[in-house]
Design an enzyme around this catalytic site. Structure first.
Site, PDB file in Angstrom:
ATOM      1  N   ASP A 105      -7.604   8.286  16.298  1.00  0.00           N
ATOM      2  CA  ASP A 105      -6.512   9.262  16.351  1.00  0.00           C
ATOM      3  C   ASP A 105      -6.896  10.410  15.417  1.00  0.00           C
ATOM      4  OD1 ASP A 105      -4.129   7.674  17.827  1.00  0.00           O
ATOM      5  OD2 ASP A 105      -5.275   6.307  16.580  1.00  0.00           O
ATOM      6  N   HIS A 160      -5.928  -5.188  17.172  1.00  0.00           N
ATOM      7  CA  HIS A 160      -7.240  -5.470  17.770  1.00  0.00           C
ATOM      8  C   HIS A 160      -8.308  -5.173  16.718  1.00  0.00           C
ATOM      9  CE1 HIS A 160      -7.357  -1.135  18.076  1.00  0.00           C
ATOM     10  NE2 HIS A 160      -6.265  -1.129  18.823  1.00  0.00           N
ATOM     11  N   HIS A 179      -7.931  -2.019  14.447  1.00  0.00           N
ATOM     12  CA  HIS A 179      -7.083  -2.230  13.270  1.00  0.00           C
ATOM     13  C   HIS A 179      -7.821  -3.125  12.259  1.00  0.00           C
ATOM     14  CE1 HIS A 179      -4.021  -1.787  16.633  1.00  0.00           C
ATOM     15  NE2 HIS A 179      -3.595  -0.865  15.804  1.00  0.00           N
ATOM     16  N   ILE A 237     -13.698   2.039  16.837  1.00  0.00           N
ATOM     17  CA  ILE A 237     -14.257   0.763  17.307  1.00  0.00           C
ATOM     18  C   ILE A 237     -14.073   0.700  18.823  1.00  0.00           C
ATOM     19  CG2 ILE A 237     -14.137  -1.754  17.126  1.00  0.00           C
ATOM     20  CD1 ILE A 237     -15.038  -0.376  14.517  1.00  0.00           C
ATOM     21  N   GLN A 258      -4.272  12.871  14.192  1.00  0.00           N
ATOM     22  CA  GLN A 258      -3.369  12.201  13.247  1.00  0.00           C
ATOM     23  C   GLN A 258      -4.019  12.109  11.865  1.00  0.00           C
ATOM     24  OE1 GLN A 258      -0.843   8.558  14.006  1.00  0.00           O
ATOM     25  NE2 GLN A 258      -2.658   7.574  13.180  1.00  0.00           N
ATOM     26  N   SER A 270      -7.699   0.021  22.107  1.00  0.00           N
ATOM     27  CA  SER A 270      -6.358   0.563  21.952  1.00  0.00           C
ATOM     28  C   SER A 270      -5.351  -0.482  22.402  1.00  0.00           C
ATOM     29  CB  SER A 270      -6.203   1.817  22.827  1.00  0.00           C
ATOM     30  OG  SER A 270      -4.832   2.150  22.951  1.00  0.00           O
ATOM     31  N   SER A 271      -4.206  -0.537  21.701  1.00  0.00           N
ATOM     32  CA  SER A 271      -3.144  -1.461  22.125  1.00  0.00           C
ATOM     33  C   SER A 271      -2.717  -1.116  23.543  1.00  0.00           C
ATOM     34  CB  SER A 271      -1.950  -1.353  21.183  1.00  0.00           C
ATOM     35  OG  SER A 271      -2.378  -1.461  19.836  1.00  0.00           O
ATOM     36  N   ARG A 272      -2.828   0.148  23.923  1.00  0.00           N
ATOM     37  CA  ARG A 272      -2.366   0.576  25.251  1.00  0.00           C
ATOM     38  C   ARG A 272      -3.327   0.161  26.366  1.00  0.00           C
ATOM     39  NH1 ARG A 272      -0.062   5.233  22.188  1.00  0.00           N
ATOM     40  NH2 ARG A 272       2.192   5.179  22.582  1.00  0.00           N
TER      41      ARG A 272
HETATM   42  P1  AMP Z   1      -1.702   2.223  16.080  1.00  0.00           P
HETATM   43  O1  AMP Z   1      -1.289   0.811  15.892  1.00  0.00           O
HETATM   44  O2  AMP Z   1      -2.244   2.508  17.447  1.00  0.00           O
HETATM   45  O3  AMP Z   1      -0.687   3.221  15.598  1.00  0.00           O
HETATM   46  O4  AMP Z   1      -2.969   2.441  15.132  1.00  0.00           O
HETATM   47  C1  AMP Z   1      -2.920   2.149  13.767  1.00  0.00           C
HETATM   48  C2  AMP Z   1      -4.184   2.624  13.095  1.00  0.00           C
HETATM   49  O5  AMP Z   1      -5.317   1.999  13.701  1.00  0.00           O
HETATM   50  C3  AMP Z   1      -4.396   4.140  13.275  1.00  0.00           C
HETATM   51  O6  AMP Z   1      -4.889   4.676  12.064  1.00  0.00           O
HETATM   52  C4  AMP Z   1      -5.425   4.212  14.366  1.00  0.00           C
HETATM   53  O7  AMP Z   1      -6.224   5.378  14.318  1.00  0.00           O
HETATM   54  C5  AMP Z   1      -6.254   2.980  14.083  1.00  0.00           C
HETATM   55  N1  AMP Z   1      -6.987   2.579  15.298  1.00  0.00           N
HETATM   56  C6  AMP Z   1      -6.453   2.307  16.515  1.00  0.00           C
HETATM   57  N2  AMP Z   1      -7.431   2.038  17.404  1.00  0.00           N
HETATM   58  C7  AMP Z   1      -8.612   2.161  16.741  1.00  0.00           C
HETATM   59  C8  AMP Z   1      -9.983   2.019  17.107  1.00  0.00           C
HETATM   60  N3  AMP Z   1     -10.346   1.705  18.339  1.00  0.00           N
HETATM   61  N4  AMP Z   1     -10.917   2.219  16.155  1.00  0.00           N
HETATM   62  C9  AMP Z   1     -10.560   2.555  14.884  1.00  0.00           C
HETATM   63  N5  AMP Z   1      -9.282   2.695  14.469  1.00  0.00           N
HETATM   64  C10 AMP Z   1      -8.328   2.496  15.380  1.00  0.00           C
END
Ligand code: AMP
Length: 280
Positions: free
Chosen positions: A150, A34, A37, A176, A153, A185-187
């Site tokens: 995160d 999204h 990312h 974002i 993380q 979030s993907s979730r």
């Molecule tokens: P994930 O695919 O959820 O493991 O996230 C991959 C990377 O994208 C991680 O470094 C997350 O912190 C970042 N990320 C996920 N959602 C957001 C967001 N809404 N804003 C900024 N970074 C994000």
């Protein structure tokens, strides 16, 4: 743009780039991409000659009762987004490529993982540190990009890179959000329309806490109590944690000070969502 599924192919490509003096930016993800990312990819695009994105739903960072099997996946859509943002290579391995049957080495972190998500998800950060170390060894990036979304993380990865003398720069990028405030979030895709509405309580409570701190509140306990009270009024919400911690050590604090991380994890129905703000 190429999509590679093997470690050897990624290594060969990166070696060729490095031989010709080109820098490599890396964005590790679990896919279902999204704009959050996308913002990491854009930052990597601006600051490096080549951009690598990994798409790997890492089984090791999911607990036994978590959403590994149902985690959303859409490689076609992800590839199109990466292509449009100028990504050079997607690394999309199968779990067997990353973890051979005799796999038995792990990267484990203490202090920073004892609070927040580390408490609710006991195996999570071991899985994250192990896979991110492996990915850094495979991709050998000059810079790697992580979201502040995160926050724990990001702190854990920064600490691991320092502790283990990994030779790359970690770049943190802002959260974002959707127009109405919900952190992307993907979730979020798990949420029904009613739950999607209820999920706004996360960003609203974050905004409330942030305003209290900006207005001069000194007692972290009062900030947390006000945020909890707001979340508890939402019938679909169930709090996992709402905490104020030291932004470097991730240990709980009682008085507002900088850097402070106020982080929340809240179940909306059966979907666990996180959000946070940083006071620096
Ligand atoms: P994930 O695919 O959820 O493991 O996230 C991959 C990377 O994208 C991680 O470094 C997350 O912190 C970042 N990320 C996920 N959602 C957001 C967001 N809404 N804003 C900024 N970074 C994000």
């Amino acid at each position: 743009m190429t999509i590679e599924t093997t470690i050897d192919a990624v290594r060969a490509q990166v070696k060729a780039w490095k031989r010709s003096g080109q820098s490599v930016g890396f964005v590790p993800t679990m896919g279902y991409l999204h704009e959050g990312h996308g913002s990491l990819i854009e930052a990597a695009r601006r600051e490096n000659d080549k951009v690598v994105v990994s798409i790997f739903v890492n089984p090791m960072q999911f607990g036994p009762s978590e959403d590994l099997a149902s985690y959303p996946r859409d490689l076609k859509k992800d590839s199109a987004l990466c292509e449009s943002l100028g990504v050079d290579l997607i690394f999309h391995p199968e779990p067997e490529e990353m973890y051979h049957p005799n796999f038995s080495s792990f990267v484990d972190m203490t202090v920073l993982t004892e609070e927040l998500c580390g408490l609710s998800r006991p195996v999570h950060f071991r899985g994250v540190c192990t896979v991110v170390s492996k990915l850094f060894h495979i991709v050998q990036p000059d810079r790697a990009y992580f979201g502040q979304k995160d926050a724990q993380q990001l702190a854990v990865i920064r600490h691991m890179v320092e502790d283990l003398n990994m030779d790359l720069e970690i770049v943190g990028c802002p959260i974002i959000r959707e127009e109405d405030g919900l952190a992307k979030s993907s979730r979020n895709t798990y949420l029904s329309p009613g739950e999607r509405e209820a999920a706004l309580v996360l960003s609203r409570s974050i905004a409330l806490g942030q305003k209290m701190v900006e207005d001069g509140e000194q007692d972290a306990g009062r900030v947390i109590a006000a945020m909890k009270e707001m979340i508890e009024k939402e019938p679909m919400a169930r709090i996992d944690y709402v905490k104020a911690v030291d932004g470097r050590t991730m240990q709980q604090i009682t008085a507002v000070r900088r850097p402070m991380l106020v982080a929340i994890a809240v179940y909306i129905g059966s979907t666990r969502l996180i959000d946070n703000f940083i006071w620096e």
